[in-house]
Design a protein around this motif. Sequence first.
Motif, PDB file in Angstrom:
ATOM      1  N   MET A   1      25.352 -73.019 -29.384  1.00  0.00           N
ATOM      2  CA  MET A   1      24.735 -74.173 -29.079  1.00  0.00           C
ATOM      3  C   MET A   1      25.067 -74.272 -27.337  1.00  0.00           C
ATOM      4  N   ASP A   2      23.773 -74.512 -26.681  1.00  0.00           N
ATOM      5  CA  ASP A   2      23.945 -74.766 -25.239  1.00  0.00           C
ATOM      6  C   ASP A   2      24.306 -76.049 -24.861  1.00  0.00           C
ATOM      7  N   ARG A   3      24.659 -76.623 -23.548  1.00  0.00           N
ATOM      8  CA  ARG A   3      24.979 -77.756 -23.268  1.00  0.00           C
ATOM      9  C   ARG A   3      23.668 -79.137 -23.780  1.00  0.00           C
ATOM     10  N   GLU A   5      21.523 -78.910 -26.045  1.00  0.00           N
ATOM     11  CA  GLU A   5      21.654 -78.864 -27.625  1.00  0.00           C
ATOM     12  C   GLU A   5      22.850 -79.719 -27.984  1.00  0.00           C
ATOM     13  N   LYS A   6      24.041 -79.638 -27.202  1.00  0.00           N
ATOM     14  CA  LYS A   6      24.997 -80.347 -27.608  1.00  0.00           C
ATOM     15  C   LYS A   6      25.094 -81.910 -27.085  1.00  0.00           C
ATOM     16  N   ARG A   7      24.278 -82.109 -26.055  1.00  0.00           N
ATOM     17  CA  ARG A   7      24.094 -83.535 -25.848  1.00  0.00           C
ATOM     18  C   ARG A   7      23.068 -84.151 -26.742  1.00  0.00           C
ATOM     19  N   PHE A   9      22.673 -83.430 -30.124  1.00  0.00           N
ATOM     20  CA  PHE A   9      23.683 -83.525 -30.978  1.00  0.00           C
ATOM     21  C   PHE A   9      24.259 -84.876 -30.976  1.00  0.00           C
ATOM     22  N   VAL A  10      25.066 -84.917 -29.999  1.00  0.00           N
ATOM     23  CA  VAL A  10      25.824 -85.934 -29.834  1.00  0.00           C
ATOM     24  C   VAL A  10      25.173 -87.531 -29.822  1.00  0.00           C
ATOM     25  N   ALA A  53      30.153 -81.129 -38.530  1.00  0.00           N
ATOM     26  CA  ALA A  53      29.897 -81.293 -36.970  1.00  0.00           C
ATOM     27  C   ALA A  53      31.252 -80.693 -36.451  1.00  0.00           C
ATOM     28  N   LYS A  54      30.887 -80.231 -35.140  1.00  0.00           N
ATOM     29  CA  LYS A  54      32.117 -79.775 -34.429  1.00  0.00           C
ATOM     30  C   LYS A  54      33.306 -81.117 -34.050  1.00  0.00           C
ATOM     31  N   ARG A  56      34.953 -82.127 -31.851  1.00  0.00           N
ATOM     32  CA  ARG A  56      34.969 -82.602 -30.497  1.00  0.00           C
ATOM     33  C   ARG A  56      33.578 -83.175 -30.167  1.00  0.00           C
ATOM     34  N   LEU A  57      32.485 -82.866 -30.677  1.00  0.00           N
ATOM     35  CA  LEU A  57      31.316 -83.332 -30.442  1.00  0.00           C
ATOM     36  C   LEU A  57      31.241 -84.566 -31.277  1.00  0.00           C
TER      37      LEU A  57
END
Length: 172
Positions: A1-3, A5-7, A9-10, A53-54, A56-57
């Motif tokens: 996942m890039d940044r 995608e992480k944003r 997802f969060v 889910a991760k 941390r996320l």
Amino acid sequence: MDRTEKREFVASLAAVFAETSMVIVTRNDGLSVADVTDLRRRVRAAGATHKVAKNRLASLALAGTQFEGIKPLLKGPTALSWADEPVAVAKVLVEFAKTNDKLVLLGGSLGAQTLNVESIKALAELPSLDVLRAQLVGLISTPATRIAGVLQAPAGQLARVFGAYAKTGEAA
């Protein structure tokens, strides 16, 4: 996942936490793909969602929500399950954990109230929302049928008395 995608997802997970009423955290260490597929099918049938889910996320998504109390549970291989109806998701997870020892309930949260494993198991023993609604309708309609029965009883008794007099008159 890039940044980005992480944003995204969060943000999507935070939106879910803002809308739902119940989140349960499970440890799914060693579940096979077939087991996870079966679990997700059962959870989906109950109107809930089960997602890995991760940690941390997920912790970032929990920040500022009513479910912040479950952050300490997010260690190791965890998954989150959520639903609007708390009893349904708890029933499915407890039932699946009974048959598969690799799924371990860690805890959860019902609104701002943090739940331990025993609380989730107790919640799973409650009747579902549909059953409770049916019981409530039954309780409300029972007095009405009793009132109708009581009101009809005197008329029925009178009819039986008249019938008895008619039979004695015919016999004489």
